[in-house]
Scaffold this active site. Structure first.
Site, mmCIF file in Angstrom:
data_model
loop_
_atom_site.group_PDB
_atom_site.id
_atom_site.type_symbol
_atom_site.label_atom_id
_atom_site.label_comp_id
_atom_site.label_asym_id
_atom_site.label_seq_id
_atom_site.Cartn_x
_atom_site.Cartn_y
_atom_site.Cartn_z
ATOM 1 N N GLY A 49 -67.815 -7.978 180.071
ATOM 2 C CA GLY A 49 -67.582 -7.118 179.022
ATOM 3 C C GLY A 49 -66.184 -6.314 179.192
ATOM 4 O O GLY A 49 -65.255 -7.006 179.897
ATOM 5 N N CYS A 50 -66.113 -5.144 178.843
ATOM 6 C CA CYS A 50 -64.680 -4.424 179.131
ATOM 7 C C CYS A 50 -64.328 -4.372 180.617
ATOM 8 O O CYS A 50 -65.208 -4.028 181.397
ATOM 9 C CB CYS A 50 -65.006 -2.966 178.733
ATOM 10 S SG CYS A 50 -63.554 -1.816 178.984
ATOM 11 N N PHE A 51 -63.042 -4.662 180.903
ATOM 12 C CA PHE A 51 -62.634 -4.845 182.225
ATOM 13 C C PHE A 51 -62.326 -3.533 183.013
ATOM 14 O O PHE A 51 -62.687 -3.455 184.064
ATOM 15 C CB PHE A 51 -61.541 -5.836 182.176
ATOM 16 C CG PHE A 51 -60.214 -5.335 181.482
ATOM 17 C CD1 PHE A 51 -59.900 -4.182 180.937
ATOM 18 C CD2 PHE A 51 -59.463 -6.620 180.973
ATOM 19 C CE1 PHE A 51 -58.882 -4.109 180.033
ATOM 20 C CE2 PHE A 51 -58.280 -6.416 180.289
ATOM 21 C CZ PHE A 51 -58.035 -5.157 179.754
ATOM 22 N N TRP A 52 -62.404 -2.373 182.077
ATOM 23 C CA TRP A 52 -62.539 -1.066 182.797
ATOM 24 C C TRP A 52 -63.766 -0.835 183.622
ATOM 25 O O TRP A 52 -63.543 -0.309 184.532
ATOM 26 C CB TRP A 52 -62.353 -0.118 181.904
ATOM 27 C CG TRP A 52 -60.993 0.045 181.074
ATOM 28 C CD1 TRP A 52 -59.834 -0.798 181.247
ATOM 29 C CD2 TRP A 52 -60.720 0.505 179.607
ATOM 30 N NE1 TRP A 52 -58.791 -0.614 180.247
ATOM 31 C CE2 TRP A 52 -59.468 0.474 179.225
ATOM 32 C CE3 TRP A 52 -61.559 1.460 178.974
ATOM 33 C CZ2 TRP A 52 -58.767 0.740 178.082
ATOM 34 C CZ3 TRP A 52 -60.878 1.998 177.709
ATOM 35 C CH2 TRP A 52 -59.674 1.803 177.286
#
Length: 176
Positions: free
Chosen positions: A9-12
């Site tokens: 998903g979102c790398f953050w």
């Protein structure tokens, strides 16, 4: 030092979790898996370049094993949804492990088989297991995102709850 590359998903979110793990020396957000050379966030954000948002993790295998990192990866995102994590939808948000050598591939395949056999997840695991390709570091503003932007709504409402759950489930793996 060893490397592991995960897209969940979102790398953050993924970056924030792996930064807290004892034995992890560096986590870099970036892109992997597509054909376009040196892609930008804007180019991959449409989901048509083949790249996934990933984190490249440098870790000390004497402190934490690759297998433990994979288990943490599986337990901190949903490996049973195709091209989707929460509200993030598209192939750039797919669940994927890019292995750096055949031992990593074998470890992932064995762990997936074990998790499936134990019915750890309600649905089948759809995480892709692929050989690592060129890694492209994301733009500077994506690096260390959570630590630099903790008061932003995405960090408060999406990342922080994941970190809290991770800290509760894996307290023995967190850096002192």
């Amino acid at each position: 030092m060893q490397k592991a590359t995960f897209g969940g998903g979102c790398f953050w979110c993924t970056e924030a979790i792996f930064q807290t793990i004892n034995g992890v020396k560096k986590v870099t957000s970036g892109y992997m898996g597509g054909e376009l050379k040196h892609p930008t966030y804007m180019e991959i954000s449409h989901g048509d370049t083949g790249h996934a948002e990933v984190v490249e993790i440098e870790f000390d295998e004497e402190v934490i094993s690759f297998r433990d990192l994979v288990l943490i990866f599986f337990k901190t995102h949903n490996p049973t949804t195709l091209n989707k994590q929460g509200n993030d939808i598209g192939s750039q948000y797919r669940s994927v492990i890019f292995y750096h050598h055949n031992i990593q591939k074998q470890d992932v395949e064995q762990l997936v088989a074990h998790l499936e056999q134990e019915n750890v997840f309600e649905n089948p695991i759809v995480t892709e297991i692929l050989p690592a390709t060129d890694f492209y570091e994301a733009e500077d503003y994506h690096q260390d995102y959570f630590n630099q932007n903790q008061s932003k709504p995405y960090c408060t409402f999406v990342i922080q709850p994941k970190l809290n759950k991770f800290a509760n489930d894996f307290k023995e793996k967190i850096k002192p």
